[in-house]
Structures are given as C-alpha cells and as structure tokens.
Design a protein around this motif. Sequence first.
Motif, PDB file in Angstrom:
ATOM      1  N   THR A  49      -6.072  -1.838  -0.636  1.00  0.00           N
ATOM      2  CA  THR A  49      -5.531  -2.607  -1.702  1.00  0.00           C
ATOM      3  C   THR A  49      -6.448  -3.934  -1.967  1.00  0.00           C
ATOM      4  O   THR A  49      -6.412  -4.763  -2.579  1.00  0.00           O
ATOM      5  CB  THR A  49      -4.276  -3.081  -1.732  1.00  0.00           C
ATOM      6  OG1 THR A  49      -3.898  -4.115  -0.589  1.00  0.00           O
ATOM      7  CG2 THR A  49      -3.123  -1.978  -1.496  1.00  0.00           C
ATOM      8  N   LEU A  50      -7.728  -3.924  -0.993  1.00  0.00           N
ATOM      9  CA  LEU A  50      -8.614  -5.108  -0.788  1.00  0.00           C
ATOM     10  C   LEU A  50      -9.215  -5.303  -2.321  1.00  0.00           C
ATOM     11  O   LEU A  50      -9.151  -6.348  -2.806  1.00  0.00           O
ATOM     12  CB  LEU A  50      -9.607  -4.739   0.188  1.00  0.00           C
ATOM     13  CG  LEU A  50     -10.890  -5.847   0.332  1.00  0.00           C
ATOM     14  CD1 LEU A  50     -10.269  -7.001   0.657  1.00  0.00           C
ATOM     15  CD2 LEU A  50     -11.686  -5.567   1.153  1.00  0.00           C
ATOM     16  N   PRO A  59       1.029  -1.215   0.101  1.00  0.00           N
ATOM     17  CA  PRO A  59      -0.141  -0.020   0.197  1.00  0.00           C
ATOM     18  C   PRO A  59       0.783   1.437   0.012  1.00  0.00           C
ATOM     19  O   PRO A  59       2.155   1.203   0.319  1.00  0.00           O
ATOM     20  CB  PRO A  59      -0.868  -0.153   1.299  1.00  0.00           C
ATOM     21  CG  PRO A  59       0.121  -0.961   2.362  1.00  0.00           C
ATOM     22  CD  PRO A  59       0.885  -1.877   1.370  1.00  0.00           C
ATOM     23  N   GLY A 113      -3.170   0.987   4.406  1.00  0.00           N
ATOM     24  CA  GLY A 113      -2.823  -0.611   4.928  1.00  0.00           C
ATOM     25  C   GLY A 113      -3.349  -1.477   3.788  1.00  0.00           C
ATOM     26  O   GLY A 113      -3.911  -0.765   2.904  1.00  0.00           O
ATOM     27  N   ASP A 114      -3.633  -2.642   4.245  1.00  0.00           N
ATOM     28  CA  ASP A 114      -4.089  -3.564   3.360  1.00  0.00           C
ATOM     29  C   ASP A 114      -5.579  -3.476   2.955  1.00  0.00           C
ATOM     30  O   ASP A 114      -6.157  -3.958   2.022  1.00  0.00           O
ATOM     31  CB  ASP A 114      -3.969  -5.046   4.283  1.00  0.00           C
ATOM     32  CG  ASP A 114      -2.715  -5.451   4.103  1.00  0.00           C
ATOM     33  OD1 ASP A 114      -1.864  -5.219   3.324  1.00  0.00           O
ATOM     34  OD2 ASP A 114      -2.236  -6.072   5.306  1.00  0.00           O
ATOM     35  N   TRP A 115      -6.212  -2.527   3.743  1.00  0.00           N
ATOM     36  CA  TRP A 115      -7.583  -2.390   3.439  1.00  0.00           C
ATOM     37  C   TRP A 115      -7.540  -1.534   2.126  1.00  0.00           C
ATOM     38  O   TRP A 115      -8.627  -1.787   1.323  1.00  0.00           O
ATOM     39  CB  TRP A 115      -8.316  -1.310   4.499  1.00  0.00           C
ATOM     40  CG  TRP A 115      -7.677  -0.166   5.022  1.00  0.00           C
ATOM     41  CD1 TRP A 115      -6.753  -0.041   6.036  1.00  0.00           C
ATOM     42  CD2 TRP A 115      -7.656   1.172   4.264  1.00  0.00           C
ATOM     43  NE1 TRP A 115      -6.080   1.196   5.839  1.00  0.00           N
ATOM     44  CE2 TRP A 115      -6.788   1.981   4.992  1.00  0.00           C
ATOM     45  CE3 TRP A 115      -8.461   1.547   3.221  1.00  0.00           C
ATOM     46  CZ2 TRP A 115      -6.463   3.315   4.750  1.00  0.00           C
ATOM     47  CZ3 TRP A 115      -8.055   3.040   2.938  1.00  0.00           C
ATOM     48  CH2 TRP A 115      -7.156   3.746   3.634  1.00  0.00           C
ATOM     49  N   ARG A 134      -6.729  -6.828  -4.529  1.00  0.00           N
ATOM     50  CA  ARG A 134      -6.442  -8.226  -4.402  1.00  0.00           C
ATOM     51  C   ARG A 134      -7.700  -9.026  -4.586  1.00  0.00           C
ATOM     52  O   ARG A 134      -7.510 -10.188  -5.183  1.00  0.00           O
ATOM     53  CB  ARG A 134      -6.015  -8.218  -2.966  1.00  0.00           C
ATOM     54  CG  ARG A 134      -4.542  -7.681  -2.717  1.00  0.00           C
ATOM     55  CD  ARG A 134      -4.201  -7.862  -1.167  1.00  0.00           C
ATOM     56  NE  ARG A 134      -4.774  -6.759  -0.219  1.00  0.00           N
ATOM     57  CZ  ARG A 134      -5.798  -7.308   0.577  1.00  0.00           C
ATOM     58  NH1 ARG A 134      -6.018  -8.407   0.726  1.00  0.00           N
ATOM     59  NH2 ARG A 134      -6.228  -6.326   1.495  1.00  0.00           N
ATOM     60  N   ASN A 187       1.084   2.060   6.415  1.00  0.00           N
ATOM     61  CA  ASN A 187       2.356   2.297   6.063  1.00  0.00           C
ATOM     62  C   ASN A 187       2.776   3.898   6.321  1.00  0.00           C
ATOM     63  O   ASN A 187       2.479   4.762   5.761  1.00  0.00           O
ATOM     64  CB  ASN A 187       2.350   2.273   4.365  1.00  0.00           C
ATOM     65  CG  ASN A 187       3.717   2.724   3.908  1.00  0.00           C
ATOM     66  OD1 ASN A 187       4.596   2.738   4.498  1.00  0.00           O
ATOM     67  ND2 ASN A 187       3.714   2.176   2.411  1.00  0.00           N
ATOM     68  N   TYR A 190      -1.140 -11.465  -2.128  1.00  0.00           N
ATOM     69  CA  TYR A 190      -0.750 -11.660  -0.657  1.00  0.00           C
ATOM     70  C   TYR A 190      -0.644  -9.971  -0.148  1.00  0.00           C
ATOM     71  O   TYR A 190      -0.295  -9.203  -0.714  1.00  0.00           O
ATOM     72  CB  TYR A 190       0.745 -11.946  -0.421  1.00  0.00           C
ATOM     73  CG  TYR A 190       0.874 -13.329  -0.570  1.00  0.00           C
ATOM     74  CD1 TYR A 190       1.033 -14.270   0.555  1.00  0.00           C
ATOM     75  CD2 TYR A 190       1.075 -14.198  -1.575  1.00  0.00           C
ATOM     76  CE1 TYR A 190       1.156 -15.566   0.674  1.00  0.00           C
ATOM     77  CE2 TYR A 190       0.951 -15.583  -2.022  1.00  0.00           C
ATOM     78  CZ  TYR A 190       1.009 -16.321  -0.490  1.00  0.00           C
ATOM     79  OH  TYR A 190       1.508 -17.605  -0.542  1.00  0.00           O
ATOM     80  N   LYS A 191      -1.058 -10.051   1.179  1.00  0.00           N
ATOM     81  CA  LYS A 191      -1.191  -8.534   1.997  1.00  0.00           C
ATOM     82  C   LYS A 191       0.318  -8.268   2.264  1.00  0.00           C
ATOM     83  O   LYS A 191       0.851  -9.291   2.355  1.00  0.00           O
ATOM     84  CB  LYS A 191      -2.129  -8.771   3.086  1.00  0.00           C
ATOM     85  CG  LYS A 191      -3.428  -9.028   2.850  1.00  0.00           C
ATOM     86  CD  LYS A 191      -4.191  -9.189   4.409  1.00  0.00           C
ATOM     87  CE  LYS A 191      -5.529  -9.318   4.098  1.00  0.00           C
ATOM     88  NZ  LYS A 191      -6.331  -9.629   5.685  1.00  0.00           N
ATOM     89  N   TRP A 192       0.441  -7.056   2.666  1.00  0.00           N
ATOM     90  CA  TRP A 192       1.856  -6.615   3.280  1.00  0.00           C
ATOM     91  C   TRP A 192       1.688  -7.061   4.884  1.00  0.00           C
ATOM     92  O   TRP A 192       2.933  -7.213   5.541  1.00  0.00           O
ATOM     93  CB  TRP A 192       2.186  -5.340   2.858  1.00  0.00           C
ATOM     94  CG  TRP A 192       1.988  -4.376   3.910  1.00  0.00           C
ATOM     95  CD1 TRP A 192       0.711  -4.087   4.266  1.00  0.00           C
ATOM     96  CD2 TRP A 192       2.749  -3.192   4.002  1.00  0.00           C
ATOM     97  NE1 TRP A 192       0.757  -2.905   4.978  1.00  0.00           N
ATOM     98  CE2 TRP A 192       1.991  -2.250   4.859  1.00  0.00           C
ATOM     99  CE3 TRP A 192       3.897  -3.027   3.860  1.00  0.00           C
ATOM    100  CZ2 TRP A 192       2.887  -0.984   5.311  1.00  0.00           C
ATOM    101  CZ3 TRP A 192       4.629  -1.710   4.405  1.00  0.00           C
ATOM    102  CH2 TRP A 192       4.056  -0.913   4.925  1.00  0.00           C
ATOM    103  N   HIS A 193       0.440  -7.148   5.388  1.00  0.00           N
ATOM    104  CA  HIS A 193       0.661  -7.514   6.985  1.00  0.00           C
ATOM    105  C   HIS A 193       1.469  -6.696   7.861  1.00  0.00           C
ATOM    106  O   HIS A 193       2.061  -7.008   8.947  1.00  0.00           O
ATOM    107  CB  HIS A 193       0.855  -9.088   6.785  1.00  0.00           C
ATOM    108  CG  HIS A 193      -0.030  -9.920   6.702  1.00  0.00           C
ATOM    109  ND1 HIS A 193      -1.278 -10.054   7.163  1.00  0.00           N
ATOM    110  CD2 HIS A 193       0.125 -10.717   5.482  1.00  0.00           C
ATOM    111  CE1 HIS A 193      -1.969 -11.106   6.296  1.00  0.00           C
ATOM    112  NE2 HIS A 193      -1.034 -11.353   5.489  1.00  0.00           N
TER     113      HIS A 193
END
Length: 276
Positions: free
Chosen positions: A70-71, A61, A66-68, A74, A92, A85-88
């Motif tokens: 790029t949902l 991201p 965050g991962d939200w 993905r 950022n 894969y998420k970055w977890h």
Amino acid sequence: MNTALEEFRPSAADEAAAAPSTLVAAAEVPRVVLAVDAYVLASPLLRLAPRGDGHPVLVLPGLLAGDWSTLALRRFLRRQGFHPYKWHLGRNVGPTAAVRAELPAAIERISRRNRSTVSVIGWSLGGIYARDLAHQHPEHIRQVITLASPYRLRTPGQSRAHNAYHRYSHLHAVEGDPAQVTGMSPHPLSVPSTSIYSRMDGIVAWQHCIEPESEQSENLRVRSSHLGIGFDPHVLYAIADRLAQPEGEWSPFAPPKALAPLFPAPDNPHQEVLDE
C-alpha cells in the motif's frame, strides 16, 4: 431495528457466482505491471486530484500482503493532504488473534491522537476487516472504502485465494472463510461506504464485492485488476474524491467527463450478468 444489523440474505446470484476463470486469473500479474506503470506516468496529473483536510486514513492490505503493498497509495494520499497510517501488523495471513485485538485498538488510538474520526481503506481481505471495524466502532469511523473486497463471499469456490487463506488457518483466531469469520461484514454499514470493484477481477467473484446502494453507500465499478486496483490512476482519483468530502456531507461519486469511460455503470448485486 438498525438497518446495519438486519439479517443478510444472499441472492441466487450470490450463490451461483464462481471464482474468475483461469484465463482472467493468469492475466493478473501482467496487468498489475501495467497498473504500476500507469501510476508512475500519471503521477504528475494525479496532483490535480481532490485534496484532503488532513484527517487520518488507516490503510489495510490484502491477503499475504503487508504495508509495502500500500506504499504507493499511502504516498499519494499524503501528497494530497491526507494523513495515512500503516497497519503495522506485518504480512496479512488472515484473522489472527493479533489482528482481531490490534485493529480496534489502532482505530481508537489514531482517532484519539488526531481528535478526529478515521477513514479506513481496505484492499481485498483488508476491506472485510475495515467493514467489521465500522460495525464494531462506528463512533471512530468517518467512512469506509473497500478495494476488490469480497465481503459477501459465500463459499470457498468463489475466490482463487481460498487455498492461500487456508494455508494459514492454524494461525487464525477462529476457523472458517473470511466473511464467515468476521460475521458482520456483509451487512450494511451505519457510516458512509464506497465499494470499488471490477468485473475484470482475476482473484475473487466480483459479485461479492457489491451491495445494494443506499443514501450513504455506493458501488464504483472500475476497469482494473485485483492486484492492480490500488495503483490504477483512475481508482486513486476516486479514492481522493471520496476522502475529500467534508465530514457529514457525503454524496455519491460523479467522475469528471474525461474519466467517465473508466467508471462503467455499477451492477445490480441481485442480478446475474455475463462477465466482460
């Protein structure tokens, strides 16, 4: 000497490029809403986009996201047959010690688990990370795709995200601006790469998102905003097309005729041009 390690020499256009105007920046929020709406409406048609071979794709991201964020991207990739894969790593906030230690470990772990090289997609600051990963661990990287990533950034005034970035500088492992902190990001990569950018970007000077094209690198100019580039249907089509190429058989992007107007001819990074 490996061309990927040659000294990066900024042009006069690099030095002169300024952050987007206040008017263009102010349009980012309504334009991202339009991009999300377009994503929802075009979702059935996006099923016709190129399909993948199941290889892993790490999605990074942008700043303060965050991962939200790029949902949607993905979900699209998973539906098209890729393994995203998420970055977890939460939100950022810049190159923290955790980011600098975990991303190389994640690439190695994902590659080993899948017995495959990994494609990396990075949005804005995430793209700067992606390029550095490819410099550090090319043996694990299949290709890199960046979305509105200013990896040739030279000065703070060339990005409207500068204040937000430096608000968290006390958490960063090293001091400096993003491209200076990561160091190798502006240099050509030794793996295939695609930089997707827009002259309509309201956050960063678009000139710093492009580089001279080579036998395995390209710039795709699109009609998107900075915050909406990961939702725009024509951008998602291009991402799927790039990822769907068989490993070792990379070739430049050629949009279908119906989408060609959405992909204007890319700019020469060493020439100053007027914004749209």
